[in-house]
Design a protein around this motif. Structure first.
Motif, PDB file in Angstrom:
ATOM      1  N   SER A  47      67.376  27.928  75.588  1.00  0.00           N
ATOM      2  CA  SER A  47      66.270  26.937  75.239  1.00  0.00           C
ATOM      3  C   SER A  47      65.718  28.934  75.741  1.00  0.00           C
ATOM      4  CB  SER A  47      65.801  26.573  76.209  1.00  0.00           C
ATOM      5  OG  SER A  47      66.655  25.834  76.308  1.00  0.00           O
ATOM      6  N   PHE A  48      64.421  29.135  74.089  1.00  0.00           N
ATOM      7  CA  PHE A  48      64.166  30.316  73.284  1.00  0.00           C
ATOM      8  C   PHE A  48      62.612  30.200  73.889  1.00  0.00           C
ATOM      9  CE2 PHE A  48      64.923  28.548  69.259  1.00  0.00           C
ATOM     10  CZ  PHE A  48      63.135  28.476  68.424  1.00  0.00           C
ATOM     11  N   PHE A  49      61.723  30.873  74.324  1.00  0.00           N
ATOM     12  CA  PHE A  49      60.363  31.014  73.579  1.00  0.00           C
ATOM     13  C   PHE A  49      60.210  32.456  72.234  1.00  0.00           C
ATOM     14  CE2 PHE A  49      56.531  33.497  74.161  1.00  0.00           C
ATOM     15  CZ  PHE A  49      55.766  32.686  74.464  1.00  0.00           C
ATOM     16  N   ALA A  50      59.339  31.894  71.527  1.00  0.00           N
ATOM     17  CA  ALA A  50      59.047  32.387  70.502  1.00  0.00           C
ATOM     18  C   ALA A  50      57.205  32.647  70.373  1.00  0.00           C
ATOM     19  CB  ALA A  50      59.063  32.287  69.575  1.00  0.00           C
ATOM     20  N   GLY A  51      56.691  33.315  70.913  1.00  0.00           N
ATOM     21  CA  GLY A  51      54.610  32.991  70.280  1.00  0.00           C
ATOM     22  C   GLY A  51      54.626  33.204  69.415  1.00  0.00           C
ATOM     23  N   TYR A  52      53.956  32.540  68.569  1.00  0.00           N
ATOM     24  CA  TYR A  52      52.890  32.428  67.181  1.00  0.00           C
ATOM     25  C   TYR A  52      52.347  34.202  66.584  1.00  0.00           C
ATOM     26  CZ  TYR A  52      54.476  28.416  65.858  1.00  0.00           C
ATOM     27  OH  TYR A  52      55.125  26.415  65.003  1.00  0.00           O
ATOM     28  N   VAL A  53      52.325  34.813  65.841  1.00  0.00           N
ATOM     29  CA  VAL A  53      52.108  35.655  64.940  1.00  0.00           C
ATOM     30  C   VAL A  53      51.185  35.246  63.843  1.00  0.00           C
ATOM     31  CG1 VAL A  53      51.808  38.038  65.641  1.00  0.00           C
ATOM     32  CG2 VAL A  53      53.382  37.093  67.053  1.00  0.00           C
ATOM     33  N   ASP A  54      49.807  35.345  64.209  1.00  0.00           N
ATOM     34  CA  ASP A  54      48.955  34.784  62.869  1.00  0.00           C
ATOM     35  C   ASP A  54      48.775  36.741  61.979  1.00  0.00           C
ATOM     36  OD1 ASP A  54      47.905  35.318  60.571  1.00  0.00           O
ATOM     37  OD2 ASP A  54      46.198  33.755  61.551  1.00  0.00           O
ATOM     38  N   VAL A  55      50.196  37.451  61.066  1.00  0.00           N
ATOM     39  CA  VAL A  55      49.718  38.658  60.579  1.00  0.00           C
ATOM     40  C   VAL A  55      48.752  38.988  59.537  1.00  0.00           C
ATOM     41  CG1 VAL A  55      52.258  38.231  60.894  1.00  0.00           C
ATOM     42  CG2 VAL A  55      51.057  37.905  58.424  1.00  0.00           C
ATOM     43  N   THR A  86      52.107  29.023  42.658  1.00  0.00           N
ATOM     44  CA  THR A  86      52.283  27.894  43.010  1.00  0.00           C
ATOM     45  C   THR A  86      53.897  27.805  43.406  1.00  0.00           C
ATOM     46  OG1 THR A  86      52.466  26.071  41.312  1.00  0.00           O
ATOM     47  CG2 THR A  86      50.577  26.649  42.552  1.00  0.00           C
ATOM     48  N   CYS A  87      55.137  28.643  42.527  1.00  0.00           N
ATOM     49  CA  CYS A  87      55.910  28.751  43.196  1.00  0.00           C
ATOM     50  C   CYS A  87      56.281  29.807  44.095  1.00  0.00           C
ATOM     51  CB  CYS A  87      57.374  28.062  42.305  1.00  0.00           C
ATOM     52  SG  CYS A  87      56.767  26.204  41.790  1.00  0.00           S
ATOM     53  N   SER A  88      55.432  30.887  44.349  1.00  0.00           N
ATOM     54  CA  SER A  88      55.722  32.106  44.402  1.00  0.00           C
ATOM     55  C   SER A  88      55.053  32.189  46.232  1.00  0.00           C
ATOM     56  CB  SER A  88      54.690  33.040  43.895  1.00  0.00           C
ATOM     57  OG  SER A  88      55.564  33.561  42.656  1.00  0.00           O
ATOM     58  N   PRO A  89      55.677  32.610  46.936  1.00  0.00           N
ATOM     59  CA  PRO A  89      55.165  32.220  48.062  1.00  0.00           C
ATOM     60  C   PRO A  89      54.445  33.542  48.611  1.00  0.00           C
ATOM     61  CG  PRO A  89      57.438  33.352  48.389  1.00  0.00           C
ATOM     62  CD  PRO A  89      57.091  32.547  46.911  1.00  0.00           C
ATOM     63  N   SER A  90      53.344  33.899  49.893  1.00  0.00           N
ATOM     64  CA  SER A  90      52.594  34.801  50.034  1.00  0.00           C
ATOM     65  C   SER A  90      52.482  34.313  51.704  1.00  0.00           C
ATOM     66  CB  SER A  90      51.301  34.426  49.303  1.00  0.00           C
ATOM     67  OG  SER A  90      50.360  33.245  49.482  1.00  0.00           O
ATOM     68  N   TRP A  91      52.210  35.593  52.144  1.00  0.00           N
ATOM     69  CA  TRP A  91      51.608  35.940  53.472  1.00  0.00           C
ATOM     70  C   TRP A  91      50.138  35.056  53.195  1.00  0.00           C
ATOM     71  CZ3 TRP A  91      54.405  35.703  57.629  1.00  0.00           C
ATOM     72  CH2 TRP A  91      55.343  35.904  57.636  1.00  0.00           C
TER      73      TRP A  91
END
Length: 514
Positions: A47-55, A86-91
């Protein structure tokens, strides 16, 4: 003369008793076997912990400097569809994977995180923008978009945060499930397994109908789901105001536990109680939630961690590490959600420390053979993304240089201070380590104001607030009335200088307007 062997006759009662005992023995054996299989399934992986980071949030959160002795995991968010393609990923619609991201240097920071033993996962979706499957209707292009992100960052775990309109679109859900299944199978064929988590909103009664549909779509497409992560937050009117945030989270988790078990059973996978818990993750919004009156405090975090440990949940997260600190005194309205503080008094504690207790810091088991240490790229002006540091050059805040295979950013004016001086305390060092120079790096384009855009500075001219001048190839703007004050003082780090050096963003606006 023959003699008959004397014996007793078996009564119907005795026969029934024997059959009953046998059934109990057999049933007990089956029950025991099921328990063993359940425990075995639940013990797979840590089981793991991973906090979210809004980059994409400002101010920037330095996740790359937050590793512990045994590493740390961060869930970087959010990859969404580009507004123009719309088919290209972005942050977050702000910058594409691989772009510098308005100076964020995300790729370099991820590389530094990895150097320190950290590991990242990528989260797609979120509430505010279009998740790729919602607007990219081409199955082949959608698969390419997901695969491009997974390949670029070489991640072993992804998170699909599906909520709002993205979740209510069942056609998009079917496309998403098919595309993710294809990406996961392709990675498996390359001996690079991909763990897929589905993050969904919940109420105290569990998943919404759209949420259960999303789970079933993933299973029907043969996605090997690592689990379903529950957003135990923002309940609104569904929450009983007499219950604490911890108690509401428990109600939501237990209701969802039954739903997840039913979904897997419908897909032909009968999981035991403990195995289902391993398929569940819990993610609270730390501190002040978006809903007024909902505040997840440190006591809630302590109790939720203990509950998760007791039940063996597979994952714990938090929204978000950007917010994991007490708000400063200049932020007076603590009922208003901040991107950079929790809204509760934390003292020396961090929600991440409390929620991660007992969980692994690793998204995947540590390999028996350590990964090779990457070879640093030699300092070379022809390939380095920024100028090589020189002891006789002066630098001002935010100037970037390269030294011994790494990129540094100046915190303030500095002259002659070696960027990697090991004797200087990190807090007092004038340089901030960003990350290593990456293979394929090339010199960054230096933005300069075209000659003639503004007049050159003159010591005999009176300048009013907002007027701009050139000094060499740098542009400055007057902060107030000034006469005879050279902009050079600003470059030398003077806080009292009446001149402000124009940023790259300011210069880009000038260039775009031409």
């Amino acid at each position: 003369m023959s003699q008959r062997f004397p014996g007793r006759r078996l009564s119907i009662v005795r026969v029934a008793a024997v059959v009953c005992v046998a059934a109990i023995v057999v049933g007990g054996g089956v029950f025991g076997l099921n328990q063993i299989e359940d425990a075995k399934a639940a013990s797979t992986g840590d089981s793991f912990f991973a906090g979210y980071v809004d980059v994409t949030a400002i101010p920037e959160f330095s996740f790359e400097s937050a590793t512990t002795d045994d590493g740390q995991s961060a869930m970087l968010s959010f990859i969404v569809a580009d507004e123009q393609d719309t088919c290209s990923p972005s942050w977050g619609t702000f910058f594409a994977p691989g772009e510098s991201g308005q100076g964020r240097d995300l790729d370099r920071r991820i590389a530094r995180f990895a150097e320190s033993g950290g590991e990242v996962a990528i989260s797609f979706g979120g509430l505010l923008n279009d998740e790729l499957a919602t607007v990219c209707t081409s199955p082949s292009e959608l698969e390419k978009a997901y695969a491009a992100v997974v390949t670029r960052y070489d991640v072993a775990t992804i998170d699909l945060d599906i909520e709002g309109d993205n979740l209510r679109d069942s056609e998009a859900g079917a496309r998403r499930a098919t595309a993710i299944a294809a990406v996961q199978q392709a990675r498996a064929a390359e001996n690079a397994p991909l763990a897929v988590w589905l993050t969904l909103p919940v109420s105290p009664t569990g998943l919404t109908e759209a949420g259960t549909t999303a789970v079933r779509q993933m299973l029907a497409a043969n996605v090997d789901l690592a689990g379903v992560n529950l957003m135990v937050m923002d309940y609104g009117s569904s929450r009983d105001a007499s219950q604490t945030m911890y108690e509401t989270a428990v109600a939501a988790a237990e209701a969802t536990h039954s739903q997840i078990g039913d979904a897997y059973a419908s897909a032909g996978q009968d999981l035991g109680t403990r195995a289902v818990w391993r398929k569940i993750g819990l993610t609270p919004m730390i501190g002040q939630n978006d809903e007024p009156g909902e505040v997840f405090g440190l006591r809630d975090a302590t109790l939720l961690n203990a509950y998760a440990q007791d039940n063996g949940v597979g994952r714990m997260s938090a929204w978000s590490l950007n917010r994991d600190r007490t708000c400063g005194g200049n932020y007076p309205d603590l009922t208003r959600v901040s991107d950079s503080c929790s809204g509760v008094e934390q003292g020396d504690l961090r929600f991440g420390e409390v929620l991660s207790l007992g969980f692994s810091n690793r998204l995947a088991p540590v390999p028996s053979t350590p990964a090779p240490v990457p070879t640093l790229v030699a300092d070379n002006p022809a390939t380095s993304p920024y100028p090589i540091w020189a002891a006789d050059n002066s630098y001002v805040a935010n100037d970037r240089i390269v030294w011994h295979g790494h990129v540094y950013s100046a915190k303030w004016f500095t002259l002659g201070d070696q960027p990697d001086n090991p004797l200087v305390n990190a807090a007092s060092a004038p340089w901030n380590l960003i990350g290593p120079v990456l293979p394929g790096d090339r010199p960054a384009v230096v933005l300069v104001v075209p000659p003639g855009t503004y007049d050159g500075w003159s010591s005999s001219v009176v300048y009013q607030q907002g007027e701009r001048v050139l000094l060499g190839d740098r542009a400055f703007e007057a902060k107030w009335w000034t006469l005879g004050d050279s902009p050079q003082a600003s470059l030398d780090g003077s806080d009292s200088s009446p001149w402000l050096l124009l940023s790259d963003a300011d210069i880009q606006k000038i260039l775009d307007a031409r």
